[in-house]
Design an enzyme around this catalytic site. Structure first.
Site, PDB file in Angstrom:
ATOM      1  CE1 TYR A  48      -3.883  -1.692   0.817  1.00 40.64           C
ATOM      2  CE2 TYR A  48      -2.818  -3.432   1.742  1.00 40.64           C
ATOM      3  CZ  TYR A  48      -3.622  -2.884   1.408  1.00 40.64           C
ATOM      4  OH  TYR A  48      -4.249  -4.358   1.328  1.00 40.64           O
ATOM      5  CG  HIS A  49       4.777   1.349   0.313  1.00 43.07           C
ATOM      6  ND1 HIS A  49       4.530   0.683   0.461  1.00 43.07           N
ATOM      7  CD2 HIS A  49       6.077   1.569  -0.783  1.00 43.07           C
ATOM      8  CE1 HIS A  49       5.979   0.052   0.657  1.00 43.07           C
ATOM      9  NE2 HIS A  49       6.534  -0.252  -0.494  1.00 43.07           N
ATOM     10  CB  ALA A  50       4.376   4.489  -4.706  1.00 40.85           C
TER      11      ALA A  50
END
Ligand code: TYD
Length: 131
Positions: A48-50
């Site tokens: 759940y990230h970039a």
């Protein structure tokens, strides 16, 4: 999308297999950090990230998991289920990891040391950054 599958080279004989990635042939950056994720219950999703700048190569030397990749326009699902099949993920790609088989180890090679300020952890912020 700034992500692609990479094949590690493999030497196989009756003693088994030996797979390797080497800069800059099939490892596109010099590795500054390695981390690994394991014992993930199958009901959980992680990631759940970039990242703003970080480059990573991910693979499962043992077991399998799936990764959802999203560049803000396109989404795709990649299955990491072979020790010699790795996924390069560049900056600006949202990722979620899920469907971890029991005993899976997800290895991640990273181009830089850990830096929380390089993370985009809100999907709304991600959409703004990738425009
Ligand atoms: P987290 O980002 O929640 O993992 P995932 O992306 O798999 O959901 O990371 C868990 C914790 O570990 C978080 O507090 C940050 C920390 N961490 C480090 O200290 N060093 C590292 O190299 C990494 C990848 C995470």
């Amino acid at each position: 999308m700034n992500a692609r599958l990479i094949s590690f080279d493999t030497h196989s004989d009756e003693r088994g297999h030996l797979s390797f990635g080497e800069f800059s042939n099939n490892l596109p950056f010099l590795v500054k950090r390695v981390y690994y994720i394991y014992d993930v219950p199958s009901k959980y999703r992680r990631g759940y990230h970039a990242h703003l700048k970080l480059e990573q190569v991910c693979f499962c030397p043992i077991g399998s998991c799936k990764m959802l990749l999203d560049d803000g326009t396109f989404k795709k699902e990649v299955v990491l289920d072979k020790p010699d099949s790795a996924l390069y993920i560049g900056p600006g790609v949202w990722r979620e990891m899920y469907d971890f088989e029991p005993n899976t180890v997800l290895m991640v090679l990273a181009s830089d040391v850990y830096d929380e300020s390089d993370y985009i952890r809100s999907y709304e912020d991600f959409k703004e950054v990738v425009g």
